[in-house]
Design a protein around this motif. Structure first.
Motif, short mmCIF file in Angstrom:
data_model
loop_
_atom_site.label_atom_id
_atom_site.label_comp_id
_atom_site.label_asym_id
_atom_site.label_seq_id
_atom_site.Cartn_x
_atom_site.Cartn_y
_atom_site.Cartn_z
N ALA A 110 -23.88 67.76 21.64
CA ALA A 110 -24.68 68.51 21.26
C ALA A 110 -26.37 67.28 20.83
O ALA A 110 -27.25 68.25 20.79
CB ALA A 110 -24.49 68.94 19.92
N GLU A 111 -25.77 66.52 20.33
CA GLU A 111 -26.28 65.47 19.36
C GLU A 111 -27.06 64.49 20.90
O GLU A 111 -27.77 63.30 19.74
CB GLU A 111 -25.91 64.35 18.52
CG GLU A 111 -25.45 65.77 17.13
CD GLU A 111 -24.12 66.61 17.59
OE1 GLU A 111 -23.39 66.06 18.42
OE2 GLU A 111 -24.23 67.68 17.25
N ALA A 112 -26.46 64.35 21.48
CA ALA A 112 -26.67 62.67 22.76
C ALA A 112 -26.53 63.19 23.96
O ALA A 112 -26.07 64.26 24.37
CB ALA A 112 -26.14 62.08 22.06
N LEU A 113 -27.64 63.05 24.86
CA LEU A 113 -27.06 62.69 26.29
C LEU A 113 -26.01 62.46 26.70
O LEU A 113 -25.69 60.84 27.05
CB LEU A 113 -28.55 62.64 26.67
CG LEU A 113 -29.65 64.02 26.94
CD1 LEU A 113 -30.68 62.69 27.55
CD2 LEU A 113 -29.31 64.97 27.46
N PRO A 114 -25.17 62.41 28.46
CA PRO A 114 -24.38 61.91 28.80
C PRO A 114 -25.32 60.98 29.80
O PRO A 114 -25.95 60.54 29.51
CB PRO A 114 -23.92 62.77 29.95
CG PRO A 114 -24.83 63.55 29.68
CD PRO A 114 -25.86 63.65 28.53
N VAL A 115 -24.49 59.75 29.81
CA VAL A 115 -24.67 58.39 30.40
C VAL A 115 -25.60 58.49 31.61
O VAL A 115 -25.21 60.11 32.26
CB VAL A 115 -23.79 57.17 30.27
CG1 VAL A 115 -24.46 56.29 31.62
CG2 VAL A 115 -22.78 57.21 29.30
N ALA A 116 -26.40 58.64 32.38
CA ALA A 116 -27.12 58.73 33.20
C ALA A 116 -26.13 58.04 34.38
O ALA A 116 -26.80 56.79 35.36
CB ALA A 116 -28.28 58.23 33.49
N ILE A 117 -24.82 58.34 34.52
CA ILE A 117 -24.27 57.68 35.24
C ILE A 117 -24.76 58.43 37.34
O ILE A 117 -25.00 56.82 38.13
CB ILE A 117 -22.96 58.79 36.23
CG1 ILE A 117 -22.15 58.10 34.29
CG2 ILE A 117 -22.00 58.37 37.22
CD1 ILE A 117 -21.24 59.29 34.31
#
Length: 457
Positions: A110-117
């Motif tokens: 909820a606080e961060a985006l996933p790594v842009a794989i």
């Protein structure tokens, strides 16, 4: 004589100037810069037993290739990707990462985006393709010959893997270009320029693969003939037929197959394509989103996408639905097409019936209707595999409209494997690649157990 209440249809090419079209169909997500890639790669925790790798249908070592990007080894990163997914370049652009690897990324909170794989995967594969280097070579000749029917993702992945094993492969393809869905069926803003063709050229660069275009199963050759001529056969037939609405006037002027129109958008001059002022799209999958968004980008004033069930039931991902809305597409749900209204010059409007789920959990009409004016109507209600393409006397088992295969993608016919959209499973490029790869490894094991026939039979 035209009824006075019917507005004249407004369909014409060149609704937008060419520079606007060029901008509209530019890359949906521009590639990362070297600095952006370095910063993004540094966010990866390089998890042991990484959930992202488990979620990838082709099993790419995602932490492994990201670590190589972080250390400046872009070539090694690309090879790590392509070793498992030879179409990793395409998948970096079209794979629903928001439902697969990025969805399960431990950074996805909820606080961060996933790594842009996906974008990191593109960064690495773009570097390799731009370098012109070919890290793969045909293996030691085994003396075995394999036929692959269909030059889509499944067929090309299978052919490449077989070539690595040392087999000679002939790929038969109906269309003038190889690539299948990647060449003909993906929205133009997802695969810009000649990216699909360059990827095919890279795959064929392994050697030992002969491509024969303009050759159709059951027209130019039969499955039985292939089984006699080759040591093994792979069927990557894809979806070869489109579904129908079963409504009157379905073939009226202005009513189109979304699949066929997406192909035209990819293959023809954008400024030459006829575009209606008012467009209606019927369907709820990614194909429906692709045609709806592209008609807006071509200059349609209004585009309405209508689906018979709710948003949560749509085949299109949440990401794709959001893209449609931000592109100016109106999505209406719980409505099924009821009647196509036409005049002398073609379609003018479509009547829809409001739907609901009845007490038995089935979709049902409510008896209430509404109309939407339309100059063009696009049917995007799915495709299917038509088994009539196969020989009636030499046909693998088919269940529920798909060729039945085991875990190794072997069919009920000895020496015949299949994969891609013609077999059960999710219809994605990445799953088709995995089918082709798994089938090739299984075929290699099977071929290694059989001795080549002597020259005199």
């Amino acid at each position: 004589m035209k009824h006075p209440d019917i507005e004249t249809r407004d369909v014409r090419p060149g609704r937008l100037p060419e520079e606007r079209l060029h901008a509209n169909f530019a890359d949906l997500h521009p590639p990362l810069t070297a600095l952006q890639a370095e910063v993004e790669a540094a966010r990866c925790l390089f998890c042991f037993d990484a959930p992202c790798t488990e979620a990838c249908p082709t099993g790419i070592d995602i932490p492994g290739f990201i670590r190589k990007i972080a250390t400046g080894n872009l070539h090694g990163a690309a090879v790590t990707i392509l070793d498992e997914n030879i179409m990793g370049g395409t998948c970096a652009n079209v794979c629903p990462v928001e439902e697969l690897c990025e969805q399960v990324c431990v950074k996805n909170t909820a606080e961060a985006l996933p790594v842009a794989i996906g974008r990191l995967q593109r960064h690495a594969t773009d570097h390799l393709f731009a370098s012109g280097r070919q890290p793969y070579r045909h293996g030691s000749d085994t003396g075995k010959r394999v036929a692959v029917v269909g030059a889509g993702p499944a067929g090309l992945a299978c052919a490449h893997r077989l070539a690595l094993h040392g087999h000679e492969v002939t790929v038969y393809e109906t269309r003038p270009k190889a690539g299948g869905l990647n060449e003909y069926g993906i929205a133009a803003y997802k695969m810009v320029d000649d990216r699909a063709a360059r990827e095919v050229e890279f795959i064929l660069g392994v050697g030992g693969i002969t491509l024969r275009n303009g050759k159709t199963l059951s027209v130019d050759f039969s499955l039985a003939a292939l089984r006699r001529e080759y040591d093994a056969v792979f069927l990557g037939l894809g979806h070869n037929a489109v579904n129908h609405l079963d409504l009157d006037h379905e073939d009226a002027d202005g009513v189109h197959s979304a699949v066929n129109t997406i192909e035209r958008i990819r293959q023809e001059d954008l400024a030459s394509l006829p575009v209606g002022r008012r467009v209606v799209v019927i369907g709820g999958g990614n194909t429906a989103i692709d045609i709806a968004v592209q008609m807006r980008k071509l200059g349609a004033e209004s585009v309405t996408l209508v689906y018979r069930r709710g948003r949560e039931d749509m085949g299109a991902t949440g990401h794709e639905q959001a893209l449609a809305q931000t592109s100016g597409v109106l999505i209406r749900t719980w409505a099924a097409p009821h009647r196509i209204h036409t005049a002398e010059d073609g379609v003018h409007r479509v009547s829809f019936e409001y739907t609901h789920t009845n007490d038995e959990g089935r979709l049902a009409g409510t008896g209430r209707f509404f109309d939407i004016d339309a100059d063009q109507v696009f049917k995007a209600i799915g495709q299917h595999f038509d088994e009539a393409l196969l020989d009636s006397d030499d046909c693998p088992a088919v269940e529920n409209g798909r060729i039945r295969v085991d875990e190794q993608r072997a069919t009920s016919l000895e020496g015949v494997w299949a994969g891609g959209d013609c077999v059960p499973g999710r219809d994605l490029t990445v799953t088709a690649v995995q089918d082709g790869k798994a089938a090739a490894d299984s075929m290699h094991q099977w071929l290694s157990r059989t001795e080549p026939e002597s020259a005199d039979g």
